[in-house]
Design an enzyme around this catalytic site. Structure first.
Site, PDB file in Angstrom:
ATOM      1  N   LYS A 156       0.627  -1.585  -0.278  1.00 43.89           N
ATOM      2  CA  LYS A 156       0.199  -0.108  -0.061  1.00 43.89           C
ATOM      3  C   LYS A 156       0.974   1.104   0.561  1.00 43.89           C
ATOM      4  CE  LYS A 156      -3.385  -2.579   2.047  1.00 43.89           C
ATOM      5  NZ  LYS A 156      -4.894  -3.468   2.916  1.00 43.89           N
ATOM      6  N   ASP A 174     -11.193   2.249   3.703  1.00 48.13           N
ATOM      7  CA  ASP A 174     -11.837   0.749   3.579  1.00 48.13           C
ATOM      8  C   ASP A 174     -13.093   0.946   3.335  1.00 48.13           C
ATOM      9  OD1 ASP A 174      -9.400  -0.890   3.227  1.00 48.13           O
ATOM     10  OD2 ASP A 174      -9.112  -1.331   4.870  1.00 48.13           O
ATOM     11  N   GLN A 195      -4.881  -2.503   9.223  1.00 47.73           N
ATOM     12  CA  GLN A 195      -4.408  -3.633   8.396  1.00 47.73           C
ATOM     13  C   GLN A 195      -5.164  -4.061   9.441  1.00 47.73           C
ATOM     14  OE1 GLN A 195      -3.104  -3.653   5.670  1.00 47.73           O
ATOM     15  NE2 GLN A 195      -3.786  -6.061   5.842  1.00 47.73           N
TER      16      GLN A 195
END
Ligand code: NAD
Length: 286
Positions: A52, A119, A96
């Protein structure tokens, strides 16, 4: 033989247009910034975070990486998110997953300001997806919709079967297909006669987490098959949830692993971050 759906190619063109947008934003004094929080030392998570970060750098997005030890308490992590929520220079916040067991993922995700939820995991984002009024789309399902669009696969009226009902992939995927007017069936570990259902699919999306789970006998001739799975094999190689060799003789289009859905997920994260930066800027002006 199935035609390959090339996620590397499509994601590269998305990242290139994100890079152009970021360049224009930076020229106007806006620097899209993504904060990625990693708690603990899970090696797979570390790889995802690194990828990322690499994509951020390539597209001109400012990556802020926050690495916390696995002993971090839930309240320490919540305070960190609070701090990032209040920081106007941060446009996107990503935690994460998975988190260490002593930390509630639900509490942590709920803490993220929905405006920065790149997200699309917060309750607010999920509610918007259900209503079909998105601001952010969850990256993996959104990436799959982009692949279908790129290869001119019209979802409307098609029999769409999703295997897997996770909150991250299966459920939002089903909703996006439904919002695109597909006729959607969701299968899971309790589904009976799975192959009877999957054989109805014009579009089959597989997110099970079991290597080579879908075989040719489960697929209708000419179906479009999208493989979300990422499984590490004993020889160290990656394999999807679809038995690529056998299914490619039946499907009309098929995503490979690696090089299919994976690169799209990261490209969509970059898109969401730029969207968040533009929206924050417009809200400030208003
Ligand atoms: P998960 O473990 O949360 O969900 C798996 C789903 O598969 C469950 O809903 C379960 O009901 C279903 N399932 C399990 N066994 C089954 C069976 N025998 N028959 C039918 N259904 C069954 O996994 P997830 O987070 O949704 O991820 C799925 C896969 O996708 C994993 O391999 C993961 O690594 C991968 N993944 C890839 C990306 C990407 O960017 N490419 C992103 C997220 C997840």
């Amino acid at each position: 033989m199935a035609k390959i759906i090339d996620g590397k190619l499509v994601s590269a063109s998305i990242r290139a247009s994100v890079a152009d947008e970021v360049k224009a934003l930076r020229e106007n004094g806006i620097c899209p910034t993504l904060a990625v929080i990693l708690v603990g030392d899970d090696p797979a998570s570390a790889v995802y975070v690194r990828n990322k970060q690499k994509a951020c750098i390539e597209t001109g997005i400012e990556p802020i990486q926050i690495t916390l030890p696995k002993e971090t308490t839930e309240s320490e992590l919540l305070s960190k998110i609070d701090e990032l929520n209040r920081d106007s220079k941060i446009h996107g916040i990503l935690v994460q997953l998975p988190l260490p067991e002593h930390i509630s993922e639900e509490k942590v995700i709920s803490k993220i300001n929905p405006e920065k939820d790149v997200d699309a995991f917060t309750h607010e984002s999920v509610g918007r997806i259900v209503e079909g009024k998105y601001s952010f789309l969850p990256c993996t399902p959104a990436g799959i919709m982009k692949l279908l669009e790129y290869y001119e696969i019209d979802v409307a009226g098609k029999e769409c079967v999703v295997i897997g009902r996770s909150n991250i992939v299966g459920k939002p995927m089903a909703l996006l297909l439904l919002n695109a007017s597909g006729t959607v069936t969701v299968c899971h570990s309790k589904t009976k006669n799975l192959s009877e259902v999957t054989k109805r699919a014009d579009i089959l999306i597989v997110a099970v987490g079991k290597a080579k789970f879908v075989t040719a006998d489960m697929v209708k001739e000419g179906a479009v098959v999208v493989d979300v799975g990422i499984n590490r094999m004993p020889d160290g190689k990656l394999a999807g949830d679809v038995d690529f060799d056998s299914v490619s003789s039946v499907a009309s289009l098929l995503t490979p692993v690696p090089g299919g859905v994976g690169p799209m997920t990261i490209a969509m994260l970059m898109c969401n971050t730029v969207f968040a930066a533009k929206r924050a800027h417009n809200n400030k002006k208003a």
